[in-house]
Design a protein around this motif. Structure first.
Motif, mmCIF file in Angstrom:
data_model
loop_
_atom_site.group_PDB
_atom_site.id
_atom_site.type_symbol
_atom_site.label_atom_id
_atom_site.label_comp_id
_atom_site.label_asym_id
_atom_site.label_seq_id
_atom_site.Cartn_x
_atom_site.Cartn_y
_atom_site.Cartn_z
ATOM 1 N N VAL A 151 0.833 -1.204 0.000
ATOM 2 C CA VAL A 151 0.000 0.000 0.000
ATOM 3 C C VAL A 151 0.871 1.258 0.000
ATOM 4 N N ILE A 152 1.972 1.206 0.770
ATOM 5 C CA ILE A 152 2.880 2.353 0.811
ATOM 6 C C ILE A 152 3.679 2.460 -0.473
ATOM 7 N N ALA A 153 4.199 1.318 -0.954
ATOM 8 C CA ALA A 153 5.041 1.304 -2.152
ATOM 9 C C ALA A 153 4.591 0.160 -3.043
ATOM 10 N N PRO A 154 3.787 0.437 -4.075
ATOM 11 C CA PRO A 154 3.254 -0.639 -4.937
ATOM 12 C C PRO A 154 4.321 -1.504 -5.590
ATOM 13 N N SER A 155 5.569 -1.013 -5.669
ATOM 14 C CA SER A 155 6.612 -1.822 -6.302
ATOM 15 C C SER A 155 6.848 -3.140 -5.572
ATOM 16 N N PHE A 156 6.529 -3.183 -4.279
ATOM 17 C CA PHE A 156 6.724 -4.422 -3.524
ATOM 18 C C PHE A 156 5.772 -5.539 -3.957
ATOM 19 N N ALA A 157 4.824 -5.213 -4.836
ATOM 20 C CA ALA A 157 3.906 -6.252 -5.324
ATOM 21 C C ALA A 157 4.626 -7.345 -6.108
ATOM 22 N N TRP A 158 5.815 -7.010 -6.675
ATOM 23 C CA TRP A 158 6.560 -8.014 -7.431
ATOM 24 C C TRP A 158 7.028 -9.178 -6.557
ATOM 25 N N SER A 159 7.085 -8.975 -5.266
ATOM 26 C CA SER A 159 7.538 -10.055 -4.375
ATOM 27 C C SER A 159 6.408 -11.001 -3.980
ATOM 28 N N GLU A 217 -5.643 -26.945 -0.228
ATOM 29 C CA GLU A 217 -5.769 -26.511 -1.623
ATOM 30 C C GLU A 217 -6.770 -25.377 -1.781
ATOM 31 N N ARG A 218 -7.959 -25.516 -1.214
ATOM 32 C CA ARG A 218 -8.985 -24.487 -1.401
ATOM 33 C C ARG A 218 -8.553 -23.170 -0.767
ATOM 34 N N ALA A 219 -8.045 -23.205 0.466
ATOM 35 C CA ALA A 219 -7.613 -21.977 1.138
ATOM 36 C C ALA A 219 -6.439 -21.342 0.406
ATOM 37 N N ALA A 220 -5.514 -22.176 -0.082
ATOM 38 C CA ALA A 220 -4.355 -21.641 -0.778
ATOM 39 C C ALA A 220 -4.761 -20.946 -2.071
ATOM 40 N N LEU A 221 -5.634 -21.566 -2.848
ATOM 41 C CA LEU A 221 -6.068 -20.958 -4.109
ATOM 42 C C LEU A 221 -6.872 -19.678 -3.856
ATOM 43 N N THR A 222 -7.647 -19.654 -2.772
ATOM 44 C CA THR A 222 -8.380 -18.429 -2.425
ATOM 45 C C THR A 222 -7.414 -17.299 -2.104
ATOM 46 N N LEU A 223 -6.398 -17.599 -1.301
ATOM 47 C CA LEU A 223 -5.406 -16.576 -0.962
ATOM 48 C C LEU A 223 -4.631 -16.132 -2.201
ATOM 49 N N VAL A 224 -4.319 -17.063 -3.089
ATOM 50 C CA VAL A 224 -3.621 -16.701 -4.325
ATOM 51 C C VAL A 224 -4.472 -15.741 -5.156
ATOM 52 N N ALA A 225 -5.767 -16.016 -5.226
ATOM 53 C CA ALA A 225 -6.659 -15.118 -5.978
ATOM 54 C C ALA A 225 -6.672 -13.717 -5.361
ATOM 55 N N LEU A 226 -6.743 -13.626 -4.029
ATOM 56 C CA LEU A 226 -6.738 -12.320 -3.362
ATOM 57 C C LEU A 226 -5.416 -11.589 -3.595
ATOM 58 N N LEU A 227 -4.314 -12.325 -3.493
ATOM 59 C CA LEU A 227 -3.016 -11.705 -3.744
ATOM 60 C C LEU A 227 -2.905 -11.211 -5.181
ATOM 61 N N THR A 228 -3.477 -11.963 -6.113
ATOM 62 C CA THR A 228 -3.432 -11.559 -7.518
ATOM 63 C C THR A 228 -4.192 -10.246 -7.725
ATOM 64 N N VAL A 229 -5.389 -10.168 -7.137
ATOM 65 C CA VAL A 229 -6.156 -8.919 -7.243
ATOM 66 C C VAL A 229 -5.376 -7.761 -6.631
ATOM 67 N N PRO A 248 -2.905 -12.336 -13.282
ATOM 68 C CA PRO A 248 -3.810 -13.495 -13.136
ATOM 69 C C PRO A 248 -3.358 -14.700 -13.953
ATOM 70 N N ALA A 249 -2.871 -14.431 -15.184
ATOM 71 C CA ALA A 249 -2.427 -15.551 -16.013
ATOM 72 C C ALA A 249 -1.232 -16.252 -15.380
ATOM 73 N N VAL A 250 -0.270 -15.448 -14.900
ATOM 74 C CA VAL A 250 0.910 -16.045 -14.267
ATOM 75 C C VAL A 250 0.516 -16.801 -12.999
ATOM 76 N N ALA A 251 -0.374 -16.210 -12.192
ATOM 77 C CA ALA A 251 -0.797 -16.873 -10.955
ATOM 78 C C ALA A 251 -1.531 -18.171 -11.253
ATOM 79 N N ALA A 252 -2.414 -18.142 -12.281
ATOM 80 C CA ALA A 252 -3.155 -19.362 -12.633
ATOM 81 C C ALA A 252 -2.203 -20.446 -13.120
ATOM 82 N N LEU A 253 -1.221 -20.063 -13.953
ATOM 83 C CA LEU A 253 -0.259 -21.040 -14.468
ATOM 84 C C LEU A 253 0.585 -21.620 -13.340
#
Length: 411
Positions: free
Chosen positions: A102-110, A124-136, A157-162
């Motif tokens: 939130v302070i520095a959007p560049s940290f999103a790459w990590s 699996e379900r919880a992990a994929l849910t968290l991955v979706a939230l992180l992607t957004v 999203p494409a990279v996260a899904a792959l």
């Protein structure tokens, strides 16, 4: 006793990777290094783009805390779901990273190493849910930096899904392989148990045949001789003493046989370099001493026989002449050893009462068969050598028992 562990269904719950598996430590090290590099790069960019910003000390401190926390993150569990405290750690870690983004959007790459950690520590379900939230969250951060760039909106999203699909697929394949390995181990243990049971049964059969062909037959002969001595003791003491002496000799030989087959050694008559012909000649002489005149002869060019073949043929001869003494009512018998090129044949013929092989259930020999010894024991010995036993007989016309063994394998 093997106890099979229950495995989770492949489609029901995500099985975390086992720590210590080949490659896991390397992936962990790469992810740790990547996360630290991305944090340092994002912090450097922030310092360059926002020199003297009031929240710079907070960004530096939080970056350092996240780097150390990720390097020292809890490992995935070896078996089963992770402890609850690891989920708490992941929640706090993700919240701190989100505050930094939130302070520095560049940290999103990590976010990629965090996605990897979430897939390892969560179901699996919880992990994929968290991955979706992180992607957004990453997409929003990228839009803040570069605007409405379609690549930055659709790329994460494409990279996260792959990445998630590949990771989940690899984990499921790993679980299938683990299941196959466990099944193979269980199968191997089952085969080992079967081999042990088969070995036990084989040893039991060996001892049964040895006892029948030596101790049981010897005891039967001793009983017959002692009964004969008792009948003539008052009439002919000399003959009675002869029967007792013969019975004593049989007892001495039985004792030697018992000691040898307990130690799985060769028959006593074959010990100390004795040949099969000498042993068969002794069998004929002893049978003669017990009341049935028995001759031994050989035919064909003599050849060396394997020890197993000699022992089996000697046991067949001992069992056959014991049947002659006990059942046949014969006065004469002949033991013939014939060499036929690559084969050897042993014949035991008597002039006793004979029997009908087709109606063997009505004969004394059949009673011996039903006890699991006698002729069946001879057949079992020869089967172990891929040999064959044949019996020719007729009521009132004597009996011939023939044992055939192939000594030299064909081309």
């Amino acid at each position: 006793m093997h106890v099979e562990q229950q495995r989770p269904a492949l489609g029901s719950a995500f099985a975390p990777a086992r720590t210590g598996e080949p490659g896991t430590a390397l992936v962990d090290a790469v992810m740790s290094a990547s996360f630290v590099v991305l944090l340092v790069a994002a912090m450097t960019r922030f310092l360059i783009r926002h020199p003297g910003a009031p929240d710079t000390p907070f960004v530096i401190a939080l970056t350092a805390v996240l780097a150390v926390a990720y390097v020292l993150r809890p490992p995935g569990p070896a078996v089963g779901p992770p402890p609850r405290w690891t989920k708490v750690w992941l929640a706090l870690f993700t919240a701190a990273w989100a505050a930094l983004v939130v302070i520095a959007p560049s940290f999103a790459w990590s976010a990629v190493p965090i996605v990897y950690t979430a897939l390892r520590l969560l179901g699996e379900r919880a992990a994929l849910t968290l991955v979706a939230l992180l992607t957004v969250f990453v997409v929003v951060a990228q839009v803040r930096i570069s605007g409405d760039d379609p690549l930055l909106i659709l790329g994460p999203p494409a990279v996260a899904a792959l990445a998630s699909s590949v990771f989940v697929h690899m984990q499921r394949q790993s679980e299938r392989q683990r299941g196959l390995i466990e099944d193979l181990i269980a199968t191997r243990e089952g085969l080992a148990a079967s081999e042990r049971r088969a070995g036990t049964l084989e040893e039991r059969q060996r001892l049964s045949m040895e006892i029948h062909d030596t101790l049981a037959q010897g005891l039967s002969s001793q009983q017959m001789l002692l009964q004969a001595a008792e009948r003539v003791w008052d009439v002919d003491p000399g003959a009675a003493r002869g029967h007792v002496a013969t019975a004593s000799g049989i007892a001495e030989r039985n004792l030697a046989e018992a000691r040898r087959f307990v130690h799985d050694l060769a028959p006593a008559d074959l010990a100390d370099g004795g040949s099969l012909e000498q042993a068969l000649r002794l069998v004929a002489e002893r049978t003669t001493e017990q009341g049935v005149v028995t001759r031994f002869r050989t035919d064909g060019a003599r050849m060396m026989l394997p020890a197993r073949v000699e022992a089996a043929l000697l046991r067949v001869a001992q069992g056959a002449v014991a049947n002659v003494l006990e059942h046949a009512g014969a006065s004469e018998a002949t033991v013939t050893l014939t060499y036929l090129g690559d084969d050897v044949v042993l014949d035991i013929a008597d002039n006793g009462r004979g029997f009908d092989p087709e109606a063997v259930g009505e004969t004394p020999e059949a009673a011996d068969s039903r006890r699991g010894h006698g002729l069946p024991a001879m057949e079992a010995r020869l089967r172990q050598l891929e040999g064959r036993l044949t019996v020719e007989s007729a009521v009132g016309d004597g009996t011939v028992v023939s044992a055939w063994v192939r000594v030299v394998e064909g081309p």
